[in-house]
Design a protein around this motif. Structure first.
Motif, PDB file in Angstrom:
ATOM      1  N   VAL A   1       0.843  -1.205   0.000  1.00  5.53           N
ATOM      2  CA  VAL A   1       0.000   0.000   0.000  1.00  5.53           C
ATOM      3  C   VAL A   1       0.876   1.253   0.000  1.00  5.53           C
ATOM      4  O   VAL A   1       0.644   2.195  -0.757  1.00  5.53           O
ATOM      5  CB  VAL A   1      -0.958  -0.012   1.212  1.00  5.53           C
ATOM      6  N   SER A   2       1.938   1.241   0.824  1.00  6.48           N
ATOM      7  CA  SER A   2       2.802   2.420   0.877  1.00  6.48           C
ATOM      8  C   SER A   2       3.482   2.670  -0.463  1.00  6.48           C
ATOM      9  O   SER A   2       3.487   3.794  -0.965  1.00  6.48           O
ATOM     10  CB  SER A   2       3.883   2.256   1.944  1.00  6.48           C
ATOM     11  N   ILE A   3       4.069   1.623  -1.034  1.00 11.41           N
ATOM     12  CA  ILE A   3       4.840   1.795  -2.269  1.00 11.41           C
ATOM     13  C   ILE A   3       3.933   2.243  -3.410  1.00 11.41           C
ATOM     14  O   ILE A   3       4.255   3.187  -4.142  1.00 11.41           O
ATOM     15  CB  ILE A   3       5.564   0.476  -2.632  1.00 11.41           C
ATOM     16  N   PHE A   4       2.793   1.573  -3.532  1.00 14.42           N
ATOM     17  CA  PHE A   4       1.906   1.956  -4.628  1.00 14.42           C
ATOM     18  C   PHE A   4       1.352   3.355  -4.410  1.00 14.42           C
ATOM     19  O   PHE A   4       1.157   4.097  -5.366  1.00 14.42           O
ATOM     20  CB  PHE A   4       0.792   0.923  -4.820  1.00 14.42           C
ATOM     21  N   SER A   5       1.139   3.735  -3.156  1.00 16.90           N
ATOM     22  CA  SER A   5       0.646   5.109  -2.984  1.00 16.90           C
ATOM     23  C   SER A   5       1.713   6.136  -3.328  1.00 16.90           C
ATOM     24  O   SER A   5       1.401   7.155  -3.922  1.00 16.90           O
ATOM     25  CB  SER A   5       0.061   5.357  -1.591  1.00 16.90           C
ATOM     26  N   ILE A   6       2.966   5.859  -2.983  1.00 17.62           N
ATOM     27  CA  ILE A   6       4.002   6.835  -3.385  1.00 17.62           C
ATOM     28  C   ILE A   6       4.047   6.918  -4.906  1.00 17.62           C
ATOM     29  O   ILE A   6       4.063   8.014  -5.466  1.00 17.62           O
ATOM     30  CB  ILE A   6       5.430   6.418  -2.956  1.00 17.62           C
ATOM     31  N   GLY A   7       4.096   5.741  -5.546  1.00 18.77           N
ATOM     32  CA  GLY A   7       4.210   5.724  -7.011  1.00 18.77           C
ATOM     33  C   GLY A   7       3.077   6.485  -7.662  1.00 18.77           C
ATOM     34  O   GLY A   7       3.301   7.351  -8.517  1.00 18.77           O
ATOM     35  N   PHE A   8       1.867   6.173  -7.222  1.00 25.41           N
ATOM     36  CA  PHE A   8       0.715   6.821  -7.852  1.00 25.41           C
ATOM     37  C   PHE A   8       0.629   8.299  -7.492  1.00 25.41           C
ATOM     38  O   PHE A   8       0.173   9.105  -8.288  1.00 25.41           O
ATOM     39  CB  PHE A   8      -0.570   6.078  -7.478  1.00 25.41           C
ATOM     40  N   LEU A   9       1.091   8.628  -6.284  1.00 21.62           N
ATOM     41  CA  LEU A   9       1.121  10.059  -5.912  1.00 21.62           C
ATOM     42  C   LEU A   9       2.015  10.836  -6.857  1.00 21.62           C
ATOM     43  O   LEU A   9       1.663  11.918  -7.337  1.00 21.62           O
ATOM     44  CB  LEU A   9       1.654  10.208  -4.483  1.00 21.62           C
ATOM     45  N   ILE A  10       3.192  10.279  -7.099  1.00 20.37           N
ATOM     46  CA  ILE A  10       4.132  10.966  -7.993  1.00 20.37           C
ATOM     47  C   ILE A  10       3.516  11.102  -9.388  1.00 20.37           C
ATOM     48  O   ILE A  10       3.541  12.176 -10.001  1.00 20.37           O
ATOM     49  CB  ILE A  10       5.468  10.192  -8.078  1.00 20.37           C
ATOM     50  N   MET A  11       2.928  10.007  -9.849  1.00 19.52           N
ATOM     51  CA  MET A  11       2.326  10.035 -11.190  1.00 19.52           C
ATOM     52  C   MET A  11       1.203  11.060 -11.250  1.00 19.52           C
ATOM     53  O   MET A  11       1.156  11.901 -12.156  1.00 19.52           O
ATOM     54  CB  MET A  11       1.776   8.653 -11.554  1.00 19.52           C
TER      55      MET A  11
END
Lengths: 310, 319
Positions: free
Chosen positions: A132-142
């Protein structure tokens, strides 16, 4: 009538709750936010230069969001390869020994649940928190980039990013399991945390130095030495992950090893499609998953065979 | 008498060549309160862990309500509640949350779990602090919470390992009374381990004295005392002025109730089944001896237990 929840789900639920309410997680969240902000700032200051150099045929501008660096702040992939292990170790280093020291383990194991539920639920819960953390960072950046810059990823880029995030989870899962392993081996959580950090430090700082020394001592030619270093680099989880992400996010990389002139003859200087890049990193992915499961398997075995009260 | 609910047969556990439990054969009836009495390191906890299926026996079998603890631990854990000696709770969760967690691990739905947790917290007298974090609880409160935690799965048997350690005397009495009444009201079989005889004496129907991995004696407290004190439970110590001769010793020995006499110069030690100090004194004075000292001492089960204690279990923890 409320549905009966399986004991495993109850354990996982409780673990996730523990992570979310713990200081540990808040600190990690802080790190994650800093990482995200840092990489976004980097991107915003750099993206114009990249955009100016766009090659009409292979414009993977969006991937630069993750790989670009202005020389001061490392690119996002480097930050993650550096901080990911800390995150994994932080989530894993005390899962078993703290429960043992507090005496909660015997109380939980006295309930009608199979013994391996205990360690499995820790693993699954931590993995979920990581994902959840990793995907949220990734999607936040995107998402932030799409909003501020107005560029959007192509399907190929999107797939690459999603798989990059997925493999990042595997990478952090490796460190998580190393942490879990140490937490079953060592009674004191401080010892297991230090042991984990020692391994991390060894691979980040000393491993390449030592391999350089050995390589220079064994081989005479520069080519042999660099081949040796490339191979040895793949034995380090950090090296493996760095190579994997670099290939995945840089479509112009065509091979993992040294190509001879014969092999390059007639090749078009184009980028690889996503499926081919994926093929190129598949061994790396398998390696990471294998390392993850080896750690977990050892931890599992130790945990299952150990006396509750030793 | 209802049927046997806990049964062990030649149960043995060897740790690194040390026999922690040696061929334990024991059976406990349904509904009784059984006390496992023994010094630290006697193998009580190891036995309990084997009963729960948390540790594999080196040899021998355990059957609880017909289930083999080693092969079918889940069935056993479904009906047995276990309170470890160092009971641990999740400190940053409230008492209620800890109980609900245990209940849900037993497949009880959240709604029901909350209801019975509320009731149990009331039973053990913790309803006022049910929403406080366990981290703030005292030892006695934790122990009572532990009892609630054990009861929430509606067990047929509860096993309490040293439940009174670290509680003040008043707390101990309340706690033991609570266990006793729960056992009576709900018909729960209780197995309780302790190294303190007086506590076991208070609530247990039967006790087993456990020393160095061996079960030395089992039975009702009174029977056990009777059996162990067959020789007599009164020791009479007499000192006379003149050195006693064979004749007087024979005369004293002939008194009914005297089972043992040892004479050492002017001192005599007599073990008797009842207090014979005045007949003996009379006999001595009539025979022309001057009495310098006469004292009596009554043996209790405590002394017997301590006698076994002294049987070489001074090397502490065996685990």
């Amino acid at each position: 009538m409320e549905k009966q929840v399986s004991p495993f789900a109850v354990l996982v639920q409780k673990e996730i709750g523990d992570y979310i309410y713990s200081w540990k997680f808040l600190i990690l969240l802080g790190i994650i936010l800093l990482t995200t902000i840092g990489s976004i700032i980097t991107i915003l200051s750099l993206i114009k230069d990249y955009a100016a150099n766009i090659d009409l045929e292979n414009s993977f501008l969006f991937l630069n969001l993750f790989t670009a660096s202005d020389g001061n702040l490392p690119p996002f992939i480097s930050i993650i390869s550096f901080l990911g292990p800390i995150m994994g170790l932080a989530l894993g280093f005390d899962v078993i020994n703290v429960e043992r020291n507090r005496g909660t383990i015997s109380r939980v194991l006295a309930q009608p649940i199979p013994r391996d539920y205990f360690i499995n639920s820790k693993f699954v819960a931590a993995l979920m928190v990581i994902a959840v953390s990793i995907f949220s960072i990734g999607f936040l950046i995107m998402g932030f980039s799409i909003l501020t810059l107005g560029i959007y990823p192509t399907l190929d880029e999107l797939l690459r990013i999603i798989f990059f995030l997925l493999f990042t989870c595997f990478y952090i899962a490796f460190w998580l399991n190393l942490g879990i392993l140490f937490s079953t081996v060592f009674r004191q959580s401080a010892t297991s945390a230090l042991a984990g950090l020692a391994v991390w430090l060894f691979y980040t700082v000393f491993y390449s130095m030592i391999m350089n020394l050995i390589g220079n001592a064994i081989y005479n030619s520069q080519a042999d030495t660099s081949l040796f270093l490339t191979r040895m680099n793949r034995l380090s989880p950090i090296g493996l992950y760095t190579e994997l992400t670099t290939i995945l996010l840089t479509p112009s990389i065509r091979a993992t090893g040294v190509l001879s002139f014969e092999q390059l003859f007639g090749a078009l200087p184009s980028t690889l499609p996503f499926s081919q890049s994926l093929l190129l990193v598949w061994p790396h992915v398998c390696g990471l998953i294998a390392a993850t499961f080896i750690c977990f398997a050892i931890a599992y075995l130790i945990f299952m065979r150990e006396e509750i009260r030793a | 008498m209802p049927g046997t609910i806990i049964e062990t047969d030649k149960l043995t556990k060897i740790y690194n060549g040390y026999r922690a439990v040696n061929e334990l054969t024991l059976s406990i009836e349904e509904g009784e309160v059984f006390g496992l009495l023994g010094p630290n390191g006697a193998g009580k906890t190891t036995t309990i862990l084997m009963l729960m299926g948390l540790t594999e026996p080196s040899s021998g079998t355990v059957r609880i309500a017909g289930y083999d603890s080693t092969r079918e631990p889940l069935q056993v854990k479904r009906i047995v509640g276990y309170l470890p000696d160092q009971v641990g709770f999740y400190e940053n969760r409230t008492a209620l949350e800890n109980l609900v967690f245990t209940a849900r691990l037993n497949g009880i739905t959240e709604e029901e779990a909350r209801k019975s947790a509320d009731e149990l917290l009331d039973t053990v007298g913790l309803s006022e602090v049910k929403n406080k974090k366990v981290g703030t609880f005292s030892r006695g409160m934790r122990q009572r919470l532990g009892l609630a935690d054990v009861l929430i799965k509606n067990p047929k048997i509860i096993i309490l390992d040293e439940p009174t350690i670290g509680i003040d005397p008043k707390g101990v009495n309340d706690f033991l009374a609570l266990i006793k009444s729960l056992s009576r009201e709900r018909g729960i079989t209780v197995l309780l381990s302790s190294h303190l005889l007086n506590q076991v004496q208070k609530i247990c129907d039967r006790v087993g004295i456990f020393i160095k991995g061996n079960l030395k004696a089992v039975g009702k407290i009174e029977e056990l005392a009777g059996e162990l004190l067959k020789e007599g439970n009164i020791e009479i110590r007499i000192v006379v002025k003149e050195e006693p001769n064979e004749e007087i010793a024979e005369k004293v020995k002939a008194l009914s109730g005297v089972s043992e006499l040892t004479a050492d110069k002017r001192e005599m030690r007599i073990v008797a089944r009842e207090d014979l100090s005045s007949p003996i004194a009379k006999l001595l004075i009539d025979s022309g001896f001057s009495l310098l000292h006469l004292s009596t001492k009554e043996y209790s089960l405590e002394d017997v237990y301590e006698f076994y204690y002294g049987g070489g279990v001074a090397d502490g923890e065996a685990s």
